[in-house]
Design a protein around this motif. Structure first.
Motif, mmCIF file in Angstrom:
data_model
loop_
_atom_site.group_PDB
_atom_site.id
_atom_site.type_symbol
_atom_site.label_atom_id
_atom_site.label_comp_id
_atom_site.label_asym_id
_atom_site.label_seq_id
_atom_site.Cartn_x
_atom_site.Cartn_y
_atom_site.Cartn_z
ATOM 1 N N THR A 1 -28.589 -36.675 -27.873
ATOM 2 C CA THR A 1 -29.181 -37.560 -26.709
ATOM 3 C C THR A 1 -28.422 -38.700 -26.418
ATOM 4 O OG1 THR A 1 -31.430 -36.489 -27.228
ATOM 5 C CG2 THR A 1 -31.289 -38.472 -26.056
ATOM 6 N N VAL B 1 -34.121 -41.003 -31.448
ATOM 7 C CA VAL B 1 -33.263 -39.884 -30.819
ATOM 8 C C VAL B 1 -32.321 -39.304 -31.406
ATOM 9 C CG1 VAL B 1 -34.078 -41.135 -28.546
ATOM 10 C CG2 VAL B 1 -31.832 -41.341 -29.322
ATOM 11 N N ASN C 1 -35.750 -42.279 -22.824
ATOM 12 C CA ASN C 1 -34.904 -42.044 -23.946
ATOM 13 C C ASN C 1 -33.762 -43.505 -23.659
ATOM 14 O OD1 ASN C 1 -35.923 -40.146 -25.230
ATOM 15 N ND2 ASN C 1 -34.708 -38.417 -24.077
ATOM 16 N N ASP D 1 -38.391 -38.681 -18.917
ATOM 17 C CA ASP D 1 -38.120 -38.555 -20.315
ATOM 18 C C ASP D 1 -36.878 -39.156 -20.495
ATOM 19 O OD1 ASP D 1 -40.399 -37.278 -21.227
ATOM 20 O OD2 ASP D 1 -39.568 -35.318 -21.009
#
Length: 216
Positions: free
Chosen positions: A50, A46, A16, A12
């Motif tokens: 993040t 995002v 990202n 993940d």
């Protein structure tokens, strides 16, 4: 079998990061590196939190984009050098081929902010210098072939390419891309060896573009 949570988190995080870099590349290529970080996060899909966890500030994001693009350009340039027997064809192909090349040159030579961020970074400088070494080889080889006009250097080509592409603006992306390709075609035609207008001064070399030196 359930996936390892740590592996999932790493995947993940990588996804990202890749999304943020892709969005930043696209936006930087159009608007430069001064765009709001919120706009980049929105384009990447995002949250701003993040984005800042991956890149604590704008300088870190600009550096990451430059590193990623320089690495891609270097791989492409070396592949072209290995595949093409004619340095002129190699130079022509390199000039025509990638958005990464456009963005990297803009970041390295056009944006003042990026110059300040990148000039003291040894890894960025190493990649940049290795790319310019390949371009220097193409230039010398193409001139030895008699295909490239003798009164230009790698620095001339880099500056001309960066300036040309930075001026390309159009409402529709397909028109902008077509315009860029047409302009590069005109540029390549102007670089070919044949009688033409004598250029003032001397050829600009890759050393003239060294960001570590103060040309002010």
């Amino acid at each position: 079998m359930t996936a390892d949570p740590e592996t999932t988190l790493r995947a993940d995080a990588r996804r990202n990061r890749d999304q943020i870099l892709a969005a930043a590349k696209s936006i930087f290529a159009v608007s430069g590196p001064e765009v709001p970080m919120e706009e980049i996060a929105r384009a990447a899909g995002v949250g701003v939190g993040t984005l800042y966890r991956r890149f604590p500030d704008r300088d870190a994001l600009v550096r990451a984009v430059a590193m990623d693009n320089f690495e891609r350009v270097l791989v492409d340039a070396r592949a072209i050098a290995a595949e093409e027997t004619s340095p002129w064809r190699a130079l022509e192909r390199l000039l025509r081929q990638s958005v990464e090349l456009q963005l990297s040159i803009q970041l390295a030579m056009v944006s003042h902010r990026a110059l300040v961020i990148l000039k003291g970074d040894p890894e960025v400088r190493r990649l940049r210098d290795e790319i310019l070494e390949v371009v220097d080889d193409f230039v010398r080889g193409a001139q030895a072939e008699g295909k490239l006009r003798p009164d230009v250097g790698a620095g001339d080509i880099a500056i001309l390419f960066a300036t040309l592409l930075r001026q390309v603006r159009a409402k529709a992306p397909d028109v902008a891309e077509m315009a860029a390709r047409r302009c590069v075609g005109i540029m390549i035609d102007g670089l070919s060896a044949r009688p033409g207008t004598e250029l003032p001064g001397r050829p600009i070399t890759s050393h003239d573009l060294d960001p570590a030196e103060d040309h002010a």
